[in-house]
Write a protein that holds these residues in place. Structure first.
Motif, PDB file in Angstrom:
ATOM      1  N   ILE A   1      -1.483   4.881  -2.938  1.00 11.83           N
ATOM      2  CA  ILE A   1      -2.765   5.053  -2.270  1.00 11.83           C
ATOM      3  C   ILE A   1      -3.120   3.726  -1.624  1.00 11.83           C
ATOM      4  O   ILE A   1      -3.363   2.730  -2.311  1.00 11.83           O
ATOM      5  CB  ILE A   1      -3.864   5.470  -3.258  1.00 11.83           C
ATOM      6  N   ALA A   2      -3.098   3.694  -0.303  1.00  9.96           N
ATOM      7  CA  ALA A   2      -3.309   2.460   0.439  1.00  9.96           C
ATOM      8  C   ALA A   2      -4.670   2.474   1.126  1.00  9.96           C
ATOM      9  O   ALA A   2      -5.162   3.538   1.517  1.00  9.96           O
ATOM     10  CB  ALA A   2      -2.208   2.289   1.491  1.00  9.96           C
ATOM     11  N   PRO A   3      -5.280   1.314   1.318  1.00 10.11           N
ATOM     12  CA  PRO A   3      -6.461   1.266   2.173  1.00 10.11           C
ATOM     13  C   PRO A   3      -6.108   1.715   3.588  1.00 10.11           C
ATOM     14  O   PRO A   3      -4.952   1.607   4.010  1.00 10.11           O
ATOM     15  CB  PRO A   3      -6.854  -0.216   2.150  1.00 10.11           C
ATOM     16  N   PHE A   4      -7.092   2.180   4.321  1.00  7.90           N
ATOM     17  CA  PHE A   4      -6.838   2.751   5.649  1.00  7.90           C
ATOM     18  C   PHE A   4      -6.197   1.762   6.612  1.00  7.90           C
ATOM     19  O   PHE A   4      -5.533   2.157   7.563  1.00  7.90           O
ATOM     20  CB  PHE A   4      -8.138   3.285   6.252  1.00  7.90           C
ATOM     21  N   ASP A   5      -6.350   0.444   6.371  1.00  8.16           N
ATOM     22  CA  ASP A   5      -5.847  -0.550   7.328  1.00  8.16           C
ATOM     23  C   ASP A   5      -4.495  -1.155   6.929  1.00  8.16           C
ATOM     24  O   ASP A   5      -4.040  -2.111   7.556  1.00  8.16           O
ATOM     25  CB  ASP A   5      -6.863  -1.675   7.522  1.00  8.16           C
ATOM     26  N   LEU A   6      -3.832  -0.610   5.909  1.00  8.28           N
ATOM     27  CA  LEU A   6      -2.537  -1.170   5.511  1.00  8.28           C
ATOM     28  C   LEU A   6      -1.530  -1.081   6.656  1.00  8.28           C
ATOM     29  O   LEU A   6      -1.379  -0.033   7.280  1.00  8.28           O
ATOM     30  CB  LEU A   6      -1.978  -0.436   4.294  1.00  8.28           C
ATOM     31  N   ALA A   7      -0.828  -2.190   6.912  1.00 11.08           N
ATOM     32  CA  ALA A   7       0.180  -2.210   7.976  1.00 11.08           C
ATOM     33  C   ALA A   7       1.533  -2.701   7.492  1.00 11.08           C
ATOM     34  O   ALA A   7       2.425  -2.935   8.298  1.00 11.08           O
ATOM     35  CB  ALA A   7      -0.297  -3.090   9.140  1.00 11.08           C
ATOM     36  N   LEU A   8       1.694  -2.861   6.184  1.00  7.33           N
ATOM     37  CA  LEU A   8       2.921  -3.475   5.652  1.00  7.33           C
ATOM     38  C   LEU A   8       3.782  -2.486   4.857  1.00  7.33           C
ATOM     39  O   LEU A   8       4.437  -2.871   3.890  1.00  7.33           O
ATOM     40  CB  LEU A   8       2.582  -4.674   4.760  1.00  7.33           C
TER      41      LEU A   8
ATOM     42  N   ILE B   1      -5.139  -8.886   9.113  1.00  9.63           N
ATOM     43  CA  ILE B   1      -4.517  -9.757   8.116  1.00  9.63           C
ATOM     44  C   ILE B   1      -2.997  -9.714   8.207  1.00  9.63           C
ATOM     45  O   ILE B   1      -2.325 -10.725   7.996  1.00  9.63           O
ATOM     46  CB  ILE B   1      -5.019  -9.368   6.704  1.00  9.63           C
ATOM     47  N   TRP B   2      -2.446  -8.541   8.523  1.00 11.94           N
ATOM     48  CA  TRP B   2      -0.988  -8.398   8.595  1.00 11.94           C
ATOM     49  C   TRP B   2      -0.366  -9.205   9.727  1.00 11.94           C
ATOM     50  O   TRP B   2       0.843  -9.380   9.780  1.00 11.94           O
ATOM     51  CB  TRP B   2      -0.619  -6.924   8.743  1.00 11.94           C
TER      52      TRP B   2
ATOM     53  N   SER C   1      11.616   6.612  -3.597  1.00 16.18           N
ATOM     54  CA  SER C   1      10.881   6.903  -2.371  1.00 16.18           C
ATOM     55  C   SER C   1       9.397   6.604  -2.592  1.00 16.18           C
ATOM     56  O   SER C   1       8.857   6.824  -3.684  1.00 16.18           O
ATOM     57  CB  SER C   1      11.038   8.380  -1.972  1.00 16.18           C
ATOM     58  N   LEU C   2       8.761   6.100  -1.543  1.00 16.23           N
ATOM     59  CA  LEU C   2       7.333   5.830  -1.574  1.00 16.23           C
ATOM     60  C   LEU C   2       6.607   6.907  -0.786  1.00 16.23           C
ATOM     61  O   LEU C   2       6.951   7.176   0.367  1.00 16.23           O
ATOM     62  CB  LEU C   2       7.037   4.450  -0.981  1.00 16.23           C
ATOM     63  N   HIS C   3       5.612   7.509  -1.399  1.00 11.63           N
ATOM     64  CA  HIS C   3       4.846   8.578  -0.767  1.00 11.63           C
ATOM     65  C   HIS C   3       3.414   8.081  -0.581  1.00 11.63           C
ATOM     66  O   HIS C   3       2.679   7.910  -1.552  1.00 11.63           O
ATOM     67  CB  HIS C   3       4.866   9.837  -1.639  1.00 11.63           C
ATOM     68  N   LEU C   4       3.031   7.815   0.668  1.00 10.10           N
ATOM     69  CA  LEU C   4       1.764   7.154   0.945  1.00 10.10           C
ATOM     70  C   LEU C   4       0.640   8.118   1.288  1.00 10.10           C
ATOM     71  O   LEU C   4       0.835   9.092   2.006  1.00 10.10           O
ATOM     72  CB  LEU C   4       1.926   6.161   2.099  1.00 10.10           C
TER      73      LEU C   4
ATOM     74  N   ASN D   1      -2.036  -6.605   2.330  1.00  3.61           N
ATOM     75  CA  ASN D   1      -1.822  -6.587   3.778  1.00  3.61           C
ATOM     76  C   ASN D   1      -1.408  -7.951   4.317  1.00  3.61           C
ATOM     77  O   ASN D   1      -1.337  -8.140   5.537  1.00  3.61           O
ATOM     78  CB  ASN D   1      -3.092  -6.123   4.503  1.00  3.61           C
ATOM     79  N   LEU D   2      -1.148  -8.911   3.418  1.00  2.03           N
ATOM     80  CA  LEU D   2      -0.722 -10.247   3.833  1.00  2.03           C
ATOM     81  C   LEU D   2       0.780 -10.370   3.605  1.00  2.03           C
ATOM     82  O   LEU D   2       1.249 -10.256   2.476  1.00  2.03           O
ATOM     83  CB  LEU D   2      -1.461 -11.311   3.013  1.00  2.03           C
ATOM     84  N   PRO D   3       1.580 -10.595   4.650  1.00  2.00           N
ATOM     85  CA  PRO D   3       3.041 -10.643   4.481  1.00  2.00           C
ATOM     86  C   PRO D   3       3.492 -11.872   3.701  1.00  2.00           C
ATOM     87  O   PRO D   3       3.104 -12.994   4.019  1.00  2.00           O
ATOM     88  CB  PRO D   3       3.568 -10.665   5.919  1.00  2.00           C
ATOM     89  N   THR D   4       4.323 -11.646   2.674  1.00  2.00           N
ATOM     90  CA  THR D   4       4.756 -12.754   1.820  1.00  2.00           C
ATOM     91  C   THR D   4       6.211 -12.675   1.378  1.00  2.00           C
ATOM     92  O   THR D   4       6.722 -13.642   0.804  1.00  2.00           O
ATOM     93  CB  THR D   4       3.890 -12.806   0.540  1.00  2.00           C
TER      94      THR D   4
END
Length: 246
Positions: free
Chosen positions: A20-27, A169-170, A40-43, A198-201
């Motif tokens: 369950i991701a926040p609506f703005d996840l880009a990663l 942030i991404w 498998s990841l199911h978002l 959402n911060l790439p690391t």
């Protein structure tokens, strides 16, 4: 062409993690780098909220009703665990609220549940860490809520830095993130925690651990570790501490 399809085996048996991701996840792509091939990841996502990254947004995206609805949306693909992949949303209201989020997910039908901040708490306990440095992309107020959450866990924040971002942030580059992590380090810190899923690391962890000589804990890394531990699977990816707790 004569093919004996009975000779083919597979596909590889799939094991699922609900995210369950926040609506703005880009990663999403970074998430996949943390898991073995058979996973498998199911978002699912929380509803869009027209507010910047802030205290208000953290509270909106951690609404238990939204998490329950998102859980029900992905149950039909039979995930073994469901993760609420949001650091700020899972620490903003403290430790008891974080626990209530995992309960809401399980009450909605998930066989098991984790949150990013709950995963952080697990790792801090397993590694017996009591002093950390912190880097966040948030503003000062939201970063202060992370300090409060850590204090509840009996962990002292000995140094802290924040980027003050309200969105995008991404898009922050590795150079900027690495420089700020290095600047946030403190000689008394036993580890560094880099907040926000959402911060790439991913590619920074190994070189920074070598340079600093201490664990670098990041949000997506912790969340995927906690899920895979419940599935009795090894995590894939960098982080010297992962070998200590496997």
């Amino acid at each position: 062409m004569d093919l004996d399809f009975l000779a083919f085996e597979g596909p590889l048996a799939q094991r699922g993690i609900g995210v369950i991701a926040p609506f703005d996840l880009a990663l999403e792509r970074e998430l996949w780098r943390w898991v073995p091939m058979e996973v498998s990841l199911h978002l699912a996502r929380t509803p869009y909220e027209p507010v910047p990254v802030s205290m208000e947004m953290a509270q909106l995206v951690s609404d238990r009703r939204h998490l329950a609805a998102a859980t029900r949306d992905i149950l039909h693909v039979e995930p073994e665990v469901v993760a609420y992949l949001c650091t700020s949303g899972s620490f903003v209201n403290g430790v008891d609220h974080e626990r209530s989020l995992t309960k809401a997910i399980c009450d909605a039908g998930a066989p098991d549940a984790v949150t990013t901040s709950g995963a952080l708490a697990e790792v801090l306990q397993r590694l017996d860490l009591h002093r950390v440095s912190v880097l966040t992309p948030y503003d000062a107020d939201l970063t202060g809520k992370l300090h409060d959450f850590l204090t509840e866990l009996g962990v002292r924040t000995v140094a802290s830095d924040h980027l003050g971002l309200g969105g995008g942030i991404w898009k922050v580059g590795y150079r900027t993130i690495a420089e700020r992590i290095l600047a946030a380090d403190h000689s008394a810190a036993e580890a560094i925690f880099v907040s926000c899923t959402n911060l790439p690391t991913f590619d920074l962890i190994e070189p920074l651990e070598k340079a600093l000589g201490k664990p670098v804990l990041t949000a997506n890394q912790l969340t995927m570790w906690a899920c895979l531990r419940r599935m009795r699977l090894p995590i894939v990816g960098p982080g010297g501490w992962l070998r200590e707790v496997s």
